[in-house]
Write a protein that holds these residues in place. Structure first.
Motif, PDB file in Angstrom:
ATOM      1  N   LEU A 188       0.832  -1.202   0.000  1.00  0.00           N
ATOM      2  CA  LEU A 188       0.000   0.000   0.000  1.00  0.00           C
ATOM      3  C   LEU A 188       0.869   1.257   0.000  1.00  0.00           C
ATOM      4  CD1 LEU A 188      -2.869   1.055   0.045  1.00  0.00           C
ATOM      5  CD2 LEU A 188      -2.847   0.888   2.531  1.00  0.00           C
ATOM      6  N   GLY A 189       2.042   1.172   0.606  1.00  0.00           N
ATOM      7  CA  GLY A 189       2.958   2.304   0.589  1.00  0.00           C
ATOM      8  C   GLY A 189       3.458   2.613  -0.813  1.00  0.00           C
ATOM      9  N   TYR A 190       3.651   1.565  -1.632  1.00  0.00           N
ATOM     10  CA  TYR A 190       4.082   1.786  -3.010  1.00  0.00           C
ATOM     11  C   TYR A 190       2.962   2.358  -3.872  1.00  0.00           C
ATOM     12  CZ  TYR A 190       8.257  -1.004  -2.007  1.00  0.00           C
ATOM     13  OH  TYR A 190       9.441  -1.463  -1.491  1.00  0.00           O
ATOM     14  N   GLU A 191       1.727   1.950  -3.569  1.00  0.00           N
ATOM     15  CA  GLU A 191       0.575   2.380  -4.367  1.00  0.00           C
ATOM     16  C   GLU A 191      -0.461   2.993  -3.429  1.00  0.00           C
ATOM     17  OE1 GLU A 191       0.064   2.106  -7.727  1.00  0.00           O
ATOM     18  OE2 GLU A 191       2.116   1.421  -7.985  1.00  0.00           O
ATOM     19  N   CYS A 192      -0.110   4.069  -2.748  1.00  0.00           N
ATOM     20  CA  CYS A 192      -0.965   4.615  -1.686  1.00  0.00           C
ATOM     21  C   CYS A 192      -2.285   5.153  -2.214  1.00  0.00           C
ATOM     22  CB  CYS A 192      -0.228   5.699  -0.903  1.00  0.00           C
ATOM     23  SG  CYS A 192       0.319   7.085  -1.936  1.00  0.00           S
ATOM     24  N   GLY A 193      -2.362   5.520  -3.474  1.00  0.00           N
ATOM     25  CA  GLY A 193      -3.620   6.039  -4.007  1.00  0.00           C
ATOM     26  C   GLY A 193      -4.441   4.996  -4.726  1.00  0.00           C
ATOM     27  N   SER A 194      -4.036   3.735  -4.644  1.00  0.00           N
ATOM     28  CA  SER A 194      -4.692   2.680  -5.412  1.00  0.00           C
ATOM     29  C   SER A 194      -5.790   1.992  -4.601  1.00  0.00           C
ATOM     30  CB  SER A 194      -3.638   1.645  -5.851  1.00  0.00           C
ATOM     31  OG  SER A 194      -4.260   0.468  -6.321  1.00  0.00           O
ATOM     32  N   THR A 195      -7.001   2.000  -5.146  1.00  0.00           N
ATOM     33  CA  THR A 195      -8.092   1.257  -4.508  1.00  0.00           C
ATOM     34  C   THR A 195      -7.786  -0.232  -4.520  1.00  0.00           C
ATOM     35  OG1 THR A 195      -9.666   2.924  -5.244  1.00  0.00           O
ATOM     36  CG2 THR A 195     -10.570   0.810  -4.583  1.00  0.00           C
ATOM     37  N   PHE A 196      -7.123  -0.697  -5.579  1.00  0.00           N
ATOM     38  CA  PHE A 196      -6.738  -2.104  -5.681  1.00  0.00           C
ATOM     39  C   PHE A 196      -5.825  -2.498  -4.518  1.00  0.00           C
ATOM     40  CE2 PHE A 196      -3.799  -5.325  -7.535  1.00  0.00           C
ATOM     41  CZ  PHE A 196      -4.735  -6.317  -7.777  1.00  0.00           C
ATOM     42  N   ALA A 197      -4.825  -1.646  -4.218  1.00  0.00           N
ATOM     43  CA  ALA A 197      -3.913  -1.930  -3.107  1.00  0.00           C
ATOM     44  C   ALA A 197      -4.636  -1.822  -1.775  1.00  0.00           C
ATOM     45  CB  ALA A 197      -2.733  -0.959  -3.142  1.00  0.00           C
ATOM     46  N   LEU A 198      -5.551  -0.871  -1.652  1.00  0.00           N
ATOM     47  CA  LEU A 198      -6.308  -0.711  -0.412  1.00  0.00           C
ATOM     48  C   LEU A 198      -7.192  -1.925  -0.165  1.00  0.00           C
ATOM     49  CD1 LEU A 198      -6.800   1.394   1.872  1.00  0.00           C
ATOM     50  CD2 LEU A 198      -8.803   2.133   0.582  1.00  0.00           C
ATOM     51  N   ASP A 199      -7.815  -2.426  -1.231  1.00  0.00           N
ATOM     52  CA  ASP A 199      -8.638  -3.632  -1.103  1.00  0.00           C
ATOM     53  C   ASP A 199      -7.796  -4.817  -0.632  1.00  0.00           C
ATOM     54  OD1 ASP A 199     -10.863  -2.267  -1.910  1.00  0.00           O
ATOM     55  OD2 ASP A 199     -10.848  -3.018  -3.972  1.00  0.00           O
ATOM     56  N   LYS A 200      -6.570  -4.904  -1.128  1.00  0.00           N
ATOM     57  CA  LYS A 200      -5.688  -5.986  -0.707  1.00  0.00           C
ATOM     58  C   LYS A 200      -5.373  -5.861   0.779  1.00  0.00           C
ATOM     59  CE  LYS A 200      -3.101  -9.575  -1.136  1.00  0.00           C
ATOM     60  NZ  LYS A 200      -3.729 -10.895  -1.380  1.00  0.00           N
ATOM     61  N   GLY A 201      -5.145  -4.618   1.231  1.00  0.00           N
ATOM     62  CA  GLY A 201      -4.880  -4.414   2.656  1.00  0.00           C
ATOM     63  C   GLY A 201      -6.049  -4.850   3.503  1.00  0.00           C
ATOM     64  N   HIS A 202      -7.257  -4.454   3.111  1.00  0.00           N
ATOM     65  CA  HIS A 202      -8.445  -4.848   3.865  1.00  0.00           C
ATOM     66  C   HIS A 202      -8.659  -6.356   3.810  1.00  0.00           C
ATOM     67  CE1 HIS A 202     -10.065  -1.099   5.291  1.00  0.00           C
ATOM     68  NE2 HIS A 202      -9.963  -0.540   4.100  1.00  0.00           N
ATOM     69  N   ASP A 203      -8.435  -6.953   2.647  1.00  0.00           N
ATOM     70  CA  ASP A 203      -8.613  -8.404   2.511  1.00  0.00           C
ATOM     71  C   ASP A 203      -7.649  -9.148   3.423  1.00  0.00           C
ATOM     72  OD1 ASP A 203      -9.634 -10.826   0.983  1.00  0.00           O
ATOM     73  OD2 ASP A 203      -7.487 -10.963   0.562  1.00  0.00           O
ATOM     74  N   THR A 204      -6.399  -8.690   3.496  1.00  0.00           N
ATOM     75  CA  THR A 204      -5.404  -9.352   4.347  1.00  0.00           C
ATOM     76  C   THR A 204      -5.783  -9.260   5.821  1.00  0.00           C
ATOM     77  OG1 THR A 204      -3.672  -8.793   2.751  1.00  0.00           O
ATOM     78  CG2 THR A 204      -2.961  -9.410   4.957  1.00  0.00           C
ATOM     79  N   VAL A 205      -6.197  -8.080   6.263  1.00  0.00           N
ATOM     80  CA  VAL A 205      -6.551  -7.904   7.670  1.00  0.00           C
ATOM     81  C   VAL A 205      -7.862  -8.629   7.992  1.00  0.00           C
ATOM     82  CG1 VAL A 205      -6.986  -6.222   9.491  1.00  0.00           C
ATOM     83  CG2 VAL A 205      -5.374  -5.676   7.677  1.00  0.00           C
ATOM     84  N   SER A 206      -8.823  -8.591   7.071  1.00  0.00           N
ATOM     85  CA  SER A 206     -10.107  -9.254   7.338  1.00  0.00           C
ATOM     86  C   SER A 206      -9.939 -10.768   7.441  1.00  0.00           C
ATOM     87  CB  SER A 206     -11.122  -8.911   6.250  1.00  0.00           C
ATOM     88  OG  SER A 206     -10.736  -9.438   4.998  1.00  0.00           O
ATOM     89  N   ARG A 207      -9.004 -11.334   6.675  1.00  0.00           N
ATOM     90  CA  ARG A 207      -8.749 -12.776   6.793  1.00  0.00           C
ATOM     91  C   ARG A 207      -8.098 -13.104   8.139  1.00  0.00           C
ATOM     92  NH1 ARG A 207      -8.974 -15.733   1.895  1.00  0.00           N
ATOM     93  NH2 ARG A 207      -9.541 -14.421   0.131  1.00  0.00           N
ATOM     94  N   TRP A 208      -7.254 -12.228   8.614  1.00  0.00           N
ATOM     95  CA  TRP A 208      -6.687 -12.395   9.953  1.00  0.00           C
ATOM     96  C   TRP A 208      -7.821 -12.351  10.987  1.00  0.00           C
ATOM     97  CZ3 TRP A 208      -3.001  -8.254  12.524  1.00  0.00           C
ATOM     98  CH2 TRP A 208      -2.583  -8.724  13.774  1.00  0.00           C
ATOM     99  N   HIS A 209      -8.687 -11.350  10.857  1.00  0.00           N
ATOM    100  CA  HIS A 209      -9.830 -11.235  11.765  1.00  0.00           C
ATOM    101  C   HIS A 209     -10.702 -12.481  11.704  1.00  0.00           C
ATOM    102  CE1 HIS A 209     -14.080 -10.213  12.539  1.00  0.00           C
ATOM    103  NE2 HIS A 209     -13.591  -9.474  13.509  1.00  0.00           N
ATOM    104  N   ARG A 210     -10.939 -12.987  10.503  1.00  0.00           N
ATOM    105  CA  ARG A 210     -11.776 -14.175  10.343  1.00  0.00           C
ATOM    106  C   ARG A 210     -11.173 -15.382  11.064  1.00  0.00           C
ATOM    107  NH1 ARG A 210     -11.277 -16.833   4.717  1.00  0.00           N
ATOM    108  NH2 ARG A 210      -9.316 -17.310   5.776  1.00  0.00           N
ATOM    109  N   ASP A 211      -9.854 -15.561  10.947  1.00  0.00           N
ATOM    110  CA  ASP A 211      -9.213 -16.702  11.600  1.00  0.00           C
ATOM    111  C   ASP A 211      -9.247 -16.579  13.121  1.00  0.00           C
ATOM    112  OD1 ASP A 211      -8.752 -17.768   9.159  1.00  0.00           O
ATOM    113  OD2 ASP A 211      -6.574 -17.571   9.180  1.00  0.00           O
ATOM    114  N   VAL A 212      -9.076 -15.345  13.639  1.00  0.00           N
ATOM    115  CA  VAL A 212      -9.178 -15.136  15.090  1.00  0.00           C
ATOM    116  C   VAL A 212     -10.577 -15.495  15.570  1.00  0.00           C
ATOM    117  CG1 VAL A 212      -9.128 -13.402  16.916  1.00  0.00           C
ATOM    118  CG2 VAL A 212      -7.380 -13.370  15.138  1.00  0.00           C
ATOM    119  N   HIS A 213     -11.578 -15.030  14.831  1.00  0.00           N
ATOM    120  CA  HIS A 213     -12.974 -15.293  15.201  1.00  0.00           C
ATOM    121  C   HIS A 213     -13.282 -16.783  15.128  1.00  0.00           C
ATOM    122  CE1 HIS A 213     -17.449 -13.946  14.645  1.00  0.00           C
ATOM    123  NE2 HIS A 213     -17.245 -14.665  15.724  1.00  0.00           N
TER     124      HIS A 213
END
Length: 784
Positions: free
Chosen positions: A348-373
């Motif tokens: 996300l730091g390389y592509e800070c204005g990219s919705t595609f990169a932002l979606d990847k960030g959210h997807d990565t964190v949400s999968r972590w959240h899903r596994d914790v849950h």
């Protein structure tokens, strides 16, 4: 090139799409003479058109939802296809890699006998043509003589004389090549054209080849015979060398890079274990693309000793982005969530204005959240000891801290939004419990409106993403009974970045897994094992959100003391349930005249809207109710009102003669109307830490209607009820004495009911509630 997600969309649609049905079912598309497959991808899917006679639009949409995770993700992929189609329809068809099984062979299509078929696929000689009356007959004869005997006929084969001669060193014309191929053994690889060769190895025969540096290939791989010509060297590299990790020549053309990517993808689909190694070799040779980077990351993940060599710091920002992007995917798949988040954040730091990169960030964190849950849910269903609440809250807090944010300078962005306007309060709430929604959400909205504040309510189960998107437009967020879903943490992350105060609100002690839920026996038969397991998870989810909020609001003093230990500021405020416009209307229309003669039968109301605390009612209260009814034969009738179905079914005949059952849905007007027809209200509760945190709501409702109450001596009732004046408190679990007293003396019932009504209209009036709420908001810093 399109990303992997879009290619998955192509393949999913291609598996079920029927060209002929789509044209027959959509006359407008047929009349427009557009490609049906392209139209469905760019328009038909969104317009609700079915792709085949056996597959509805909703069904393909549901499959795409399960593949991509959300409506928004599917729509993004479709929009991406539409944009690319406007640039090049041929590119879309090529990248889609459409199979031929949905198209009839050309000799079976309508109009074939009338010479309407283009014979570009087979370059037959004049001699062959002279033997036939029509071109159609020529092709039919060829199909009958050759293809049925050995190999299935393929309309995609187009003999390429130069390619064939270069590859096999033979001199044949196009028809002879076609015949040689048809007569070849089906197990041998005989290729009649470059397209045929690529289709066999890469799954994409339409890619254009613009030359191959065979001398460079042989020079980098000295074990080869320098007699290889250009075609032979290229064929060796694609068919064998690439998988073996042999290096291609430098300065690859765009077309060759596309072919290499297609070959890697096709090898991956066959399960080849050499794909990561081949990509890693290409990476070392200086080849860079999203596909090569993805597989190279996989190789480095399995072989850490090569990671530094493969992914040394590069000045190519795009390449660095893809390295971290794919590394995040691989780390997530192996359960290394913190490492995955680190990679996603760098991407996300390389592509800070990219919705595609932002979606990847959210997807990565949400999968972590899903596994914790999920791990928490698995423990709740097992016999293992549940973890400590603090430990789980730290996990959820770590997830919240990892959620990507939009703004690097949140205060400046917030000030640009917050112009001179009405102060706004956002409420994210669990609206599934009607009685809780009425008192803690609807009533609060009424009070806030009286204070001149604009309020918007969002349902945590269906509108949490909308709330997070609109986070910046509010001056305060109240999270009422909100579990630590990913969307809730996303909202809190945005609020933290924008320095918006957050408040966690609760009206039951469901924050401590050592106190909630009670033992399953206390619910009777009202819940099954799965429901009980879900209850065991809830306190962890609620406590995690409380620890992520700055302030707290509770319905009772005892509950507020517990909540203050969790919220970040250590400040929790008490806002009791109060009187609103609905109560005032009920008081005017429902309060009966209780000064008349004593009724023939004294009716006793025992109400409950929840499934808990039924063991105390069954074991302690019911035997005493039977005893009272027997002491006043025919004069006292008890009614269990609300969630007592299982308890009532288990009563014996003696108890049923004294105790009835009224099923009450949650229509508040009907509930108050039913309550107003009773003479005594009883609240039987076992005194405990949990019940001490329950509010005085049942006393408040009965008192508004002038009904006297007999109440368990919990903390809330002890604080607000004047024993003997505004109600009777139960001592030592003795319900017989206070209830018998009210049954015997009608004047006591009238006096206590009247004094209780005066007390609640003073203590819990809308004016006092609004003043208390304003004080809370002042201390938080919202109302100026």
């Amino acid at each position: 090139m399109l990303d992997r997600q879009t290619e998955l969309l192509f393949r999913a649609v291609d598996l079920i799409f029927d060209d002929e049905y789509y044209l027959l079912a959509n006359k407008d598309i047929s009349a427009a003479a557009v490609d049906p497959f392209l139209h469905f991808l760019s328009h038909g899917l969104m317009e609700g058109r079915p792709p085949s006679p056996t597959f509805s639009n909703q069904r393909i949409w549901d499959e795409l939802l399960s593949m991509f995770g959300s409506d928004a993700a599917v729509r993004r992929q479709v929009s991406r296809i539409a944009r690319l189609q406007r640039l090049s329809k041929r590119t879309v068809i090529r990248l889609a890699g459409r199979s031929s099984k949905h198209r009839k062979p050309f000799w079976a299509r309508p109009g074939f006998a009338n010479r309407e078929v283009d014979l570009c696929y087979i370059r037959a000689s004049d001699e062959w043509h002279l033997k036939q009356t029509t071109l159609a007959e020529a092709i039919c004869q060829f199909e009958q003589e050759f293809s049925k005997r050995l190999l299935s006929f393929s309309h995609e084969l187009r003999p390429d004389v130069d390619f064939y001669q270069a590859l096999y060193g033979t001199k044949l014309n196009a028809l002879q090549i076609q015949c040689e191929w048809a007569c070849a053994d089906s197990s041998s690889d005989v290729f009649v054209s470059l397209a045929h060769f690529l289709k066999h190895h890469c799954g994409d025969g339409d890619l254009v080849f613009d030359g191959y540096d065979h001398a460079g290939y042989i020079a980098q791989n000295p074990t080869f015979d320098d007699g290889f010509n250009e075609i032979q060297a290229f064929a060796h590299f694609i068919a064998t060398g690439l998988e073996q990790g042999l290096r291609p020549p430098r300065n690859l053309s765009t077309a060759l890079l596309n072919i290499i990517e297609a070959r890697l993808e096709s090898l991956d689909e066959t399960g080849s274990q050499q794909v990561p190694f081949a990509a890693f070799t290409l990476k070392q040779a200086g080849v860079s693309s999203s596909v090569v980077d993805r597989f190279s990351c996989q190789y480095a993940a399995n072989n850490p000793e090569f990671s530094a060599m493969a992914f040394a710091k590069t000045d190519d920002q795009l390449s660095a982005f893809w390295i971290d992007y794919h590394s995040a995917t691989l780390s997530t798949a192996s359960g290394q969530h913190r490492k995955a988040v680190s990679h996603a954040q760098r991407a996300l730091g390389y592509e800070c204005g990219s919705t595609f990169a932002l979606d990847k960030g959210h997807d990565t964190v949400s999968r972590w959240h899903r596994d914790v849950h999920r791990s928490l849910q698995a423990l709740a269903r097992s016999t293992e000891v549940m973890p400590k609440e603090q430990d789980m809250s730290k996990e959820f807090a770590a997830v919240l801290s990892a959620i990507p944010r939009f703004q690097s300078n949140p205060e400046r962005g917030r000030k640009s939004i917050l112009r001179q306007r009405l102060r706004r309060i956002g409420i994210l709430a669990d609206l599934s419990l009607p009685q809780c929604k009425r008192y803690r959400v609807d009533q609060k909205v009424e009070y806030l409106t009286s204070l001149g504040l604009d309020t918007c309510v969002f349902d945590v189960h269906s509108e949490v993403d909308k709330a997070a998107a609109e986070c910046a437009f509010f001056d305060l967020w109240i999270c009422y009974r909100t579990p630590a879903y990913y969307g809730v943490l996303k909202l809190l992350s945005q609020a933290r970045a924008l320095d918006i105060p957050t408040v966690f609100e609760i009206d039951d002690l469901i924050l401590d897994p050592t106190l909630f839920p009670e033992t399953r026996d206390s619910y009777g038969n009202a819940i099954d094992e799965d429901q009980y397991a879900e209850l065991r998870v809830l306190p962890f989810l609620y406590a995690a959100v409380a620890r992520c909020c700055r302030f707290g609001i509770a319905s009772t003093d005892a509950l507020s003391e517990h909540l203050a230990k969790l919220v970040q500021s250590g400040q929790s405020f008490v806002l009791p349930n109060g009187i609103d416009a609905g109560h005032l209307s009920a008081m005017q229309s429902l309060v009966p005249d209780r000064t008349a003669d004593a009724p023939d039968v004294i009716r006793v109301f025992v109400g409950s809207a929840t499934k808990s605390h039924k063991d105390h009612v069954a074991e302690v209260f019911v035997p005493q109710a039977v005893k009272i009814a027997q002491a006043f034969p025919g004069k006292v009738q008890f009614s269990l009102c609300g969630s007592f179905d299982d308890l009532y079914r288990n009563l014996d005949d003696t108890a049923r003669r004294a105790i009835g059952h009224i099923e009450l849905g949650w229509d508040y007007a009907s509930y108050l109307s039913t309550l107003s027809g009773f003479d005594i209200n009883v609240v039987p509760l076992e005194k405990s830490t949990f019940t001490d945190c329950k509010s005085e709501i049942k006393w408040l409702e009965a008192s508004l209607l002038g009904v006297p109450s007999v109440l368990a001596a919990t903390d809330a009732y002890t604080r607000c009820v004047d024993d003997g004046a505004t109600g009777l408190l139960v001592k030592n679990e003795d319900y017989v004495t206070p209830i018998s007293r009210l049954c015997q003396v009608a004047t006591d019932r009238a006096r206590i009911g009247n004094e209780a009504r005066s007390a609640v209209t003073h203590l819990f009036s809308a004016d006092r509630q609004c003043a208390a709420l304003k004080t809370i908001l002042d201390q938080i810093g919202v109302v100026q």
